[in-house]
Design a protein around this motif. Structure first.
Motif, PDB file in Angstrom:
ATOM      1  N   ALA A 119       0.834  -1.215   0.000  1.00 26.23           N
ATOM      2  CA  ALA A 119       0.000   0.000   0.000  1.00 26.23           C
ATOM      3  C   ALA A 119       0.866   1.262   0.000  1.00 26.23           C
ATOM      4  CB  ALA A 119      -0.920  -0.004   1.223  1.00 26.23           C
ATOM      5  N   ILE A 120       1.969   1.241   0.740  1.00 27.35           N
ATOM      6  CA  ILE A 120       2.880   2.395   0.791  1.00 27.35           C
ATOM      7  C   ILE A 120       3.512   2.616  -0.585  1.00 27.35           C
ATOM      8  CG2 ILE A 120       5.086   3.220   1.747  1.00 27.35           C
ATOM      9  CD1 ILE A 120       4.279   1.771   4.393  1.00 27.35           C
ATOM     10  N   LEU A 121       3.966   1.530  -1.198  1.00 30.41           N
ATOM     11  CA  LEU A 121       4.623   1.620  -2.499  1.00 30.41           C
ATOM     12  C   LEU A 121       3.669   2.178  -3.568  1.00 30.41           C
ATOM     13  CD1 LEU A 121       7.475   0.944  -3.312  1.00 30.41           C
ATOM     14  CD2 LEU A 121       6.746  -1.398  -3.816  1.00 30.41           C
ATOM     15  N   ALA A 122       2.437   1.683  -3.573  1.00 33.62           N
ATOM     16  CA  ALA A 122       1.453   2.142  -4.568  1.00 33.62           C
ATOM     17  C   ALA A 122       1.146   3.624  -4.389  1.00 33.62           C
ATOM     18  CB  ALA A 122       0.181   1.319  -4.455  1.00 33.62           C
ATOM     19  N   PRO A 132      -7.074  -3.243  -1.575  1.00 32.61           N
ATOM     20  CA  PRO A 132      -6.787  -4.392  -0.721  1.00 32.61           C
ATOM     21  C   PRO A 132      -7.947  -5.385  -0.823  1.00 32.61           C
ATOM     22  CG  PRO A 132      -6.754  -2.304   0.505  1.00 32.61           C
ATOM     23  CD  PRO A 132      -7.433  -2.053  -0.795  1.00 32.61           C
ATOM     24  N   PHE A 133      -7.617  -6.669  -0.967  1.00 35.44           N
ATOM     25  CA  PHE A 133      -8.622  -7.724  -1.193  1.00 35.44           C
ATOM     26  C   PHE A 133      -9.010  -8.351   0.139  1.00 35.44           C
ATOM     27  CE2 PHE A 133      -8.366  -9.260  -5.888  1.00 35.44           C
ATOM     28  CZ  PHE A 133      -8.319  -7.947  -6.343  1.00 35.44           C
ATOM     29  N   ILE A 134     -10.010  -7.813   0.801  1.00 36.53           N
ATOM     30  CA  ILE A 134     -10.257  -8.257   2.177  1.00 36.53           C
ATOM     31  C   ILE A 134     -10.829  -9.676   2.261  1.00 36.53           C
ATOM     32  CG2 ILE A 134     -10.393  -5.896   3.038  1.00 36.53           C
ATOM     33  CD1 ILE A 134     -13.283  -6.085   3.354  1.00 36.53           C
ATOM     34  N   GLY A 135     -11.688 -10.040   1.316  1.00 38.02           N
ATOM     35  CA  GLY A 135     -12.267 -11.395   1.360  1.00 38.02           C
ATOM     36  C   GLY A 135     -11.205 -12.468   1.189  1.00 38.02           C
ATOM     37  N   ARG A 136     -10.268 -12.225   0.276  1.00 38.86           N
ATOM     38  CA  ARG A 136      -9.230 -13.247   0.031  1.00 38.86           C
ATOM     39  C   ARG A 136      -8.281 -13.352   1.229  1.00 38.86           C
ATOM     40  NH1 ARG A 136      -7.771 -13.097  -6.471  1.00 38.86           N
ATOM     41  NH2 ARG A 136      -9.901 -12.649  -7.137  1.00 38.86           N
ATOM     42  N   ILE A 137      -8.104 -12.250   1.968  1.00 35.24           N
ATOM     43  CA  ILE A 137      -7.281 -12.310   3.187  1.00 35.24           C
ATOM     44  C   ILE A 137      -8.027 -13.118   4.253  1.00 35.24           C
ATOM     45  CG2 ILE A 137      -6.268 -10.946   5.074  1.00 35.24           C
ATOM     46  CD1 ILE A 137      -5.760  -8.717   2.976  1.00 35.24           C
ATOM     47  N   ASP A 138      -9.329 -12.862   4.378  1.00 35.19           N
ATOM     48  CA  ASP A 138     -10.139 -13.650   5.332  1.00 35.19           C
ATOM     49  C   ASP A 138     -10.077 -15.142   4.995  1.00 35.19           C
ATOM     50  OD1 ASP A 138     -10.856 -11.215   6.387  1.00 35.19           O
ATOM     51  OD2 ASP A 138     -13.010 -11.429   6.021  1.00 35.19           O
TER      52      ASP A 138
END
Ligand code: E4P
Length: 218
Positions: A119-122, A132-138
């Motif tokens: 996120a910092i780099l982007a 950020p892909f929250i479902g795939r992290i869950d």
């Protein structure tokens, strides 16, 4: 918080639009394939149709993984309509491409983000949106919403302008928690948006109001 619908299906996009709360659309190669949209001309025509339906940002993802090809493809996508946001994967070439697009006034959505470092780099590269892909992290038994909160803190502390676009939303609770964690945008399946309206006490309450009205007026 802005609401985007996460689909390439025109019927679903129209239904989301009719709710009067829609701010944009995100697509990805899997969603385009699901609708059977293949071939450069059909893909371009489909993005054009979405842009003509919805007044808001429409994310169109590059398929290329090499910097030069990403630039070529992204420029062509951005030429379709002024509301197109070029979706670029979080890779080294992707970061270089986001910087290039930013320097040439082409807006980007950095996709496939799974860490605060990414996120910092982007944001440093000048991404307009960060997904950020929250479902795939869950799915990996981590907490995707915690990542949203962490990124929101970092962006506030550092004064980054990149908007946090919570993606891979699977249910209405994801939307509520992403809003609480500081997401600027949620991109959601239509079912998750509609799910926000549901509550059994609303249904029971409405049935009772209508019954009482009917009794009193019969
Ligand atoms: C949208 O920008 C993303 O590509 C999408 O939300 C991914 O969702 P999924 O993890 O359900 O495939």
């Amino acid at each position: 918080m802005k609401f985007f619908v996460d689909t390439a299906n025109l019927t679903e996009i129209k239904e989301a639009l009719e709710l009067g709360i829609l701010d944009g659309v995100t697509t990805n190669p899997s969603l385009m394939a699901k609708e059977g949209i293949t071939g450069e001309d059909n893909v371009r025509a489909h993005y054009k149709a979405i842009c003509e339906l919805v007044e808001g940002d429409i994310s169109a993802e590059v398929i290329a993984t090499d910097f030069n090809e990403m630039i070529k493809e992204g420029k062509a996508l951005a030429d379709i309509h002024e509301n197109i946001v070029v979706k670029v994967p979080m890779t080294v070439d992707g970061i270089k491409a986001i910087r290039w697009f930013s320097d040439h006034d082409i807006r980007t959505n950095c996709t496939l983000v799974f860490s605060a470092g990414q996120a910092i780099l982007a944001a440093k590269a000048g991404a307009t949106y960060l997904s950020p892909f929250i479902g795939r992290i869950d799915d990996m038994t981590w907490d995707g919403v915690e990542l949203i909160a962490q990124i929101a803190d970092i962006y506030t502390i550092q004064g980054f302008q990149t908007e946090i676009l919570a993606a891979s939303i699977r249910n209405p609770l994801h939307i509520v928690r992403a809003a609480e964690a500081g997401a600027d945008v949620c991109t959601c399946p239509l079912s998750a948006i509609l799910g926000l309206a549901k509550h059994p006490l609303t249904d029971i309450g409405l049935a009772k109001f209508l019954e009482d009205h009917k009794k009193a007026n019969s």
